[in-house]
Motif scaffolding. Structure first.
Motif, mmCIF file in Angstrom:
data_model
loop_
_atom_site.group_PDB
_atom_site.id
_atom_site.type_symbol
_atom_site.label_atom_id
_atom_site.label_comp_id
_atom_site.label_asym_id
_atom_site.label_seq_id
_atom_site.Cartn_x
_atom_site.Cartn_y
_atom_site.Cartn_z
ATOM 1 N N SER A 1 -12.340 5.763 8.676
ATOM 2 C CA SER A 1 -10.979 5.206 8.636
ATOM 3 C C SER A 1 -11.096 3.700 8.514
ATOM 4 O O SER A 1 -12.203 3.146 8.530
ATOM 5 C CB SER A 1 -10.200 5.575 9.904
ATOM 6 O OG SER A 1 -10.336 4.588 10.903
ATOM 7 N N CYS A 2 -9.958 3.037 8.407
ATOM 8 C CA CYS A 2 -9.988 1.579 8.266
ATOM 9 C C CYS A 2 -10.342 0.903 9.576
ATOM 10 O O CYS A 2 -10.713 -0.264 9.574
ATOM 11 C CB CYS A 2 -8.662 1.071 7.724
ATOM 12 S SG CYS A 2 -8.560 1.419 5.970
ATOM 13 N N ILE A 3 -10.199 1.606 10.682
ATOM 14 C CA ILE A 3 -10.707 1.070 11.939
ATOM 15 C C ILE A 3 -11.989 1.840 12.155
ATOM 16 O O ILE A 3 -12.096 2.735 12.982
ATOM 17 C CB ILE A 3 -9.647 1.189 13.060
ATOM 18 C CG1 ILE A 3 -8.404 0.424 12.584
ATOM 19 C CG2 ILE A 3 -10.187 0.638 14.393
ATOM 20 C CD1 ILE A 3 -7.292 0.234 13.555
ATOM 21 N N ASP B 1 -11.528 2.817 -0.333
ATOM 22 C CA ASP B 1 -11.041 4.139 -0.759
ATOM 23 C C ASP B 1 -9.838 4.594 0.085
ATOM 24 O O ASP B 1 -9.866 5.639 0.725
ATOM 25 C CB ASP B 1 -12.170 5.177 -0.738
ATOM 26 C CG ASP B 1 -12.816 5.317 0.636
ATOM 27 O OD1 ASP B 1 -12.528 4.483 1.514
ATOM 28 O OD2 ASP B 1 -13.606 6.262 0.832
ATOM 29 N N CYS B 2 -8.784 3.790 0.038
ATOM 30 C CA CYS B 2 -7.547 4.114 0.779
ATOM 31 C C CYS B 2 -6.793 5.222 0.046
ATOM 32 O O CYS B 2 -6.754 5.257 -1.179
ATOM 33 C CB CYS B 2 -6.686 2.855 0.870
ATOM 34 S SG CYS B 2 -5.028 3.153 1.505
ATOM 35 N N ALA B 3 -6.153 6.081 0.809
ATOM 36 C CA ALA B 3 -5.406 7.201 0.221
ATOM 37 C C ALA B 3 -4.197 6.730 -0.593
ATOM 38 O O ALA B 3 -3.581 7.527 -1.301
ATOM 39 C CB ALA B 3 -4.964 8.163 1.328
ATOM 40 N N THR C 1 0.855 -1.194 0.000
ATOM 41 C CA THR C 1 0.000 0.000 0.000
ATOM 42 C C THR C 1 0.889 1.242 0.000
ATOM 43 O O THR C 1 1.338 1.668 -1.044
ATOM 44 C CB THR C 1 -0.973 -0.041 1.192
ATOM 45 O OG1 THR C 1 -0.260 -0.456 2.349
ATOM 46 C CG2 THR C 1 -2.117 -1.011 0.934
ATOM 47 N N CYS C 2 1.187 1.792 1.183
ATOM 48 C CA CYS C 2 2.070 2.970 1.195
ATOM 49 C C CYS C 2 3.534 2.518 1.121
ATOM 50 O O CYS C 2 3.862 1.371 1.426
ATOM 51 C CB CYS C 2 1.822 3.812 2.433
ATOM 52 S SG CYS C 2 2.348 3.007 3.963
ATOM 53 N N ASP C 3 4.410 3.419 0.738
ATOM 54 C CA ASP C 3 5.841 3.085 0.647
ATOM 55 C C ASP C 3 6.396 2.671 1.999
ATOM 56 O O ASP C 3 7.231 1.782 2.097
ATOM 57 C CB ASP C 3 6.636 4.292 0.129
ATOM 58 C CG ASP C 3 6.395 4.521 -1.357
ATOM 59 O OD1 ASP C 3 5.715 3.668 -1.969
ATOM 60 O OD2 ASP C 3 6.876 5.541 -1.884
HETATM 61 S S1 BJ8 Z 1 2.290 5.976 6.345
HETATM 62 S S2 BJ8 Z 1 1.180 2.827 7.460
HETATM 63 S S3 BJ8 Z 1 -0.490 5.756 8.514
HETATM 64 S S4 BJ8 Z 1 -0.779 4.714 5.102
HETATM 65 S S5 BJ8 Z 1 -5.127 -0.219 6.535
HETATM 66 S S6 BJ8 Z 1 -5.349 3.121 5.270
HETATM 67 S S7 BJ8 Z 1 -2.976 0.920 3.904
HETATM 68 S S8 BJ8 Z 1 -6.390 0.303 3.330
HETATM 69 S S9 BJ8 Z 1 -2.402 2.419 7.367
HETATM 70 FE FE1 BJ8 Z 1 -0.759 3.896 7.182
HETATM 71 FE FE2 BJ8 Z 1 0.078 6.263 6.440
HETATM 72 FE FE3 BJ8 Z 1 1.306 4.100 5.627
HETATM 73 FE FE4 BJ8 Z 1 1.518 4.918 8.148
HETATM 74 FE FE5 BJ8 Z 1 -4.867 1.958 3.434
HETATM 75 FE FE6 BJ8 Z 1 -4.615 -0.497 4.386
HETATM 76 FE FE7 BJ8 Z 1 -6.411 1.145 5.365
HETATM 77 FE FE8 BJ8 Z 1 -3.855 1.581 5.853
#
Ligand code: BJ8
Length: 422
Positions: A308-310, A341-343, A143-145
């Protein structure tokens, strides 16, 4: 007690450091949760799960392992629990919301990494997390770097499977994710020795959808005024959804919702009618990250939703239960998960619409965006969300913070000033 101690020793935790962690956590929980007025009776379940989060639940997991069950740890809502359960494995969330083992973590990931990543790395290296130590497989995702590079280093310490999550949502990206689901299915079958059949996946999908249904029910009830549950407790419900047995959890949350419905009928709530209502949007708040919700709710406002995802991002969509063959079911999973819809996606404009719609449905008076320090994707989107909220006529405050307490006073001042304008 002795049984807990033996359990933690068997997992090779650092016992003195772990004791210290539980003491701090207990105090923190007392201050933030047990001090609340007018709490729902059903919150006893939350208190119990939290008090036994390193005890009974770990014992259950270890007992299941003794019968041959496997445990899979995850960090992201892109890992389909349906498949994990269909392989008769247990899935637990490993995201962590407290500072731990930071110095050790900074030997594996750069200092300017978000605290969510530093925390799960730190918990592992400092031997503090019984969930991580119980895992037979840890699933990462691109997902993110920050996360995807952290998994390269983390994989030297735990058995890892990394899923490739695409960055866009076109047909090719969908095909990639569909192939990744098959690869994850194969990895689970290899790990457990169980074949994922259509019947098993159908049953698992029902379990996960029922959990989403209960969480959606709870989320909808929060549109009532006065608010029937505090934002803190609702966040805790979502946090616990990543740890507890899904069937038990669903039953308990439905009971909690029954109580909320009765409360709404009686016109009762956790804060008086007219209390400013806020929607929280942004990065996931992993347990025990309760800092900002506590600051907000001790500043005269009540939180009515978590974008948010939680929270909502993890529960908004159901998996279609109509397909009866495995291929059709994997397609349905692909469709469901590709809606998130993740950033980390580009573009990700649907998130802006979701936030505005949520604020409207929940009767929010304003939106607070929570970005974790050093999180690039959500920092970018905080600016876009700000413009979208302005267009929607919704007061907006963007906050960037980490797991430290140093900025608590300053944050409280900003939140109070914001709440006063509502
Ligand atoms: S820099 S770790 S806080 S994105 S769980 S929102 S990846 S769909 S957590 Fe994170 Fe920033 Fe990266 Fe840190 Fe998307 Fe997966 Fe949801 Fe996630």
């Amino acid at each position: 007690d002795a049984a807990h101690m033996a359990l933690w020793e068997s997992l090779d935790l650092d016992i003195p450091a772990h004791d210290a962690l539980l003491t701090v956590l207990g105090k923190f929980y007392g201050d933030i949760y047990l001090s609340q007025q007018g709490r729902l009776k059903g919150a006893e379940y939350l208190d119990f799960v939290l008090s036994e989060v390193h005890g009974l639940r770990i014992k259950e997991i270890q007992d299941a392992k003794a019968t041959g069950k496997k445990v899979v740890g995850t960090f992201c809502v892109f890992v389909p629990e349906e498949l994990t359960l269909a392989a008769d494995a247990i899935q637990v969330g490993l995201c962590a919301g407290a500072k731990a083992g930071t110095e050790k973590a900074e030997t594996l990931v750069p200092r300017n990494t978000c605290d969510l990543i530093k925390s799960f790395v730190g918990f592992k290296l400092a031997k503090l997390c019984p969930y991580t130590e119980s895992c037979d497989l840890v699933v990462g995702e691109t997902t993110c770097d920050g996360k995807k590079k952290a998994y390269e280093a983390f994989g030297e310490h735990v058995p890892m499977h990394v899923m490739e999550v695409p960055q866009c949502k076109g047909p090719r990206d969908r095909d990639l994710f569909r192939a990744e689901l098959t690869r994850y299915k194969d990895a689970l079958e290899k790990l457990t020795g169980n074949t994922i059949t259509a019947a098993a996946l159908a049953a698992a999908t029902k379990v996960v959808n029922a959990k989403r249904q209960a969480l959606q029910r709870l989320a909808r009830l929060r549109s009532a005024d006065p608010a029937p549950i505090s934002g803190r407790d609702a966040l805790l419900v979502n946090q616990i959804s990543f740890y507890d047995d899904p069937v038990r959890f669903t039953a308990k949350i439905n009971e909690l919702c029954d109580e909320m419905e009765a409360r709404i009928k009686a016109g009762q709530g956790v804060a008086p009618s007219g209390t400013p209502r806020l929607l929280l949007a942004g990065c996931p708040m992993a347990v025990p990250n309760w800092k900002l919700p506590y600051l907000i709710e001790s500043s005269g406002a009540v939180i009515v939703g978590e974008e948010s995802c939680i929270g909502e991002r993890n529960t908004r969509d159901f998996t279609d239960e109509t397909p009866t063959d495995l291929d059709g079911m994997l397609d349905a999973l692909t469709d469901r998960y590709m809606k998130i819809d993740c950033a980390c996606f580009t573009p990700n404009t649907e998130r802006l619409d979701h936030i505005a719609a949520m604020a409207k449905e929940l009767g929010a008076d304003g939106v607070i965006h929570y970005g974790l320090l050093f999180c690039q994707p959500y920092a970018h989107e905080a600016l876009k969300v700000g413009k979208a909220m302005e267009a929607a006529g919704l007061p907006y405050l963007a906050i960037e913070t980490d797991y430290g307490m140093e900025d608590a006073g300053q944050l409280k001042t900003r939140v109070e000033a914001f709440v006063e304008t509502l």
